[in-house]
Design a protein around this motif. Structure first.
Motif, PDB file in Angstrom:
ATOM      1  N   THR A 222     -43.110  -4.810  26.902  1.00  0.00           N
ATOM      2  CA  THR A 222     -44.164  -5.404  27.905  1.00  0.00           C
ATOM      3  C   THR A 222     -43.655  -4.581  29.326  1.00  0.00           C
ATOM      4  O   THR A 222     -43.096  -3.373  29.153  1.00  0.00           O
ATOM      5  CB  THR A 222     -44.308  -6.727  28.169  1.00  0.00           C
ATOM      6  N   VAL A 236     -48.571  -3.140  27.511  1.00  0.00           N
ATOM      7  CA  VAL A 236     -49.278  -4.550  27.655  1.00  0.00           C
ATOM      8  C   VAL A 236     -50.761  -4.263  27.113  1.00  0.00           C
ATOM      9  O   VAL A 236     -51.156  -5.282  26.438  1.00  0.00           O
ATOM     10  CB  VAL A 236     -49.216  -4.985  29.204  1.00  0.00           C
ATOM     11  N   TYR A 266     -44.979 -13.274  29.990  1.00  0.00           N
ATOM     12  CA  TYR A 266     -45.080 -12.704  28.765  1.00  0.00           C
ATOM     13  C   TYR A 266     -44.601 -13.457  27.616  1.00  0.00           C
ATOM     14  O   TYR A 266     -44.977 -13.441  26.463  1.00  0.00           O
ATOM     15  CB  TYR A 266     -44.481 -11.142  28.868  1.00  0.00           C
TER      16      TYR A 266
END
Ligand code: AMP
Length: 330
Positions: A222, A236, A266
């Motif tokens: 991410t 992402v 996340y």
């Protein structure tokens, strides 16, 4: 008349979410209404995986995974590419009406030679011709595939049109790349770049156990951006794309809002994503383990499917050869 649907997968490794959502799931939905052919592309696998030690095992593995995911030998013709020699014969004939220039320009060929500079075999160059032969030998109308195969399908249409116009016939239909009810799908990998693939090491396999799925998803790439309304980075975006495919819409929207507010965690998103992937893959995994042990079911499926595939293939090949001017000496 029932439409003819065909799809296939190379026997180069376990099936992953990309194969499932790009091709397999669509095909499974189409089994009831159409004349469906599904095959394991073992000849295609030789372009990159010429290993006799596990060649046959790989075919059996992929076959078990197909069946576990929902392919039904009572509804679809399931076969192995190399057991239908008519495909190879049509491929030989098709090589006479496909041009080296157009094959060299194919995106997949350029990518393969970049990745395997030590093995640029002619099979890689003529990969789209063999694939077109797989499709045209059954005169298929629809081909459920992922977005990565769009160009190959366009080439198949070119080859079909060229044959029809060279020989002034209306013999081959022009097959369409197909996704049930929407656009073609590209499932991205968990490594933040490109598509999920068998050889990229960035995928979740249908056969993965729960611990492995969770570990892979929790490790997905991410970023550390937490400013509100920031532009989304590629990794992402990819995570959201996977979530859009496997999770309910409300969940996707919730995390998108969190992202826009700059307060996304996340870890939480990945946990939810792993839960939703597990809901889909773990029941399939259980069936894979059962079916793999059932040698008779596997061999009955292939023997029966191959006989039916050969019948359809032989009928097409006979017509093609007649059109091209082959005649019997009898
Ligand atoms: P392959 O594993 O390359 O033999 O591909 C078999 C089928 O799965 C083809 O129809 C591909 O289009 C589809 N497929 C493979 N990877 C993906 C992906 N990441 N996203 C969507 N479809 C895929």
């Amino acid at each position: 008349m029932k439409e003819i649907v065909l799809s296939g997968i190379r026997s180069t490794g376990n099936l992953h979410l990309g194969n499932y959502f790009g091709a397999l799931r669509n095909f499974i939905k189409m089994q009831n209404e159409n004349r469906c052919y599904f095959f394991i592309a073992d000849l295609h696998s030789l372009t990159t995986h010429p290993n006799p030690e596990n060649f046959h095992e790989n075919v059996k593995t992929v076959l078990s995974e197909y069946l576990a995911a929902g392919l039904d030998p009572e509804k679809s013709v399931i076969f192995v590419q190399s057991l239908v020699p008519e495909i190879s014969e049509l491929y030989t004939l098709m090589n006479m009406w496909s041009y080296v220039g157009e094959l060299e320009r194919t995106a997949s060929f350029k990518e393969k030679i970049r990745k395997h500079p030590d093995n640029i075999n002619a099979g890689l160059l003529t990969y789209p011709v063999l694939m077109a032969s797989d499709i045209l030998i059954h005169r298929a109308h629809k081909v459920p595939v992922g977005k990565d195969q769009e160009q190959h399908l366009e080439m198949t249409r070119v080859f079909a049109r060229r044959f029809n116009s060279m020989y002034k016939v209306d013999f081959f239909p022009e097959p369409a790349a197909y996704n049930f009810g929407s656009e073609l799908v590209k499932v991205p990998g968990l490594d933040g770049s490109g598509k999920m693939g068998k050889s990229e090491g960035n995928g979740v396999y249908l056969v993965d156990d729960e611990k492995t799925v969770r570990k892979k998803v929790m490790r997905a790439v991410t970023d550390s951006n937490t400013s509100p309304n920031a532009e989304m980075s590629e990794p992402v975006k990819n995570l959201f794309t996977i979530m859009e495919i496997v999770s309910p819409l409300e969940k996707v929207e919730y995390f998108k809002e969190q992202y826009s507010a700059g307060s996304i965690r996340y870890g939480d998103m990945k946990k939810e994503l792993a839960d939703d992937i597990c809901k889909i893959t773990l029941p399939i995994r259980e069936r894979i383990l059962e079916i793999r042990e059932n040698g008779k079911y596997l061999s009955d499926t292939v023997i029966n499917g191959t006989a039916q595939a050969r019948e359809s293939a032989a009928a097409t090949l006979k017509e093609v050869k007649k059109i091209m001017g082959f005649k019997s000496f009898r």
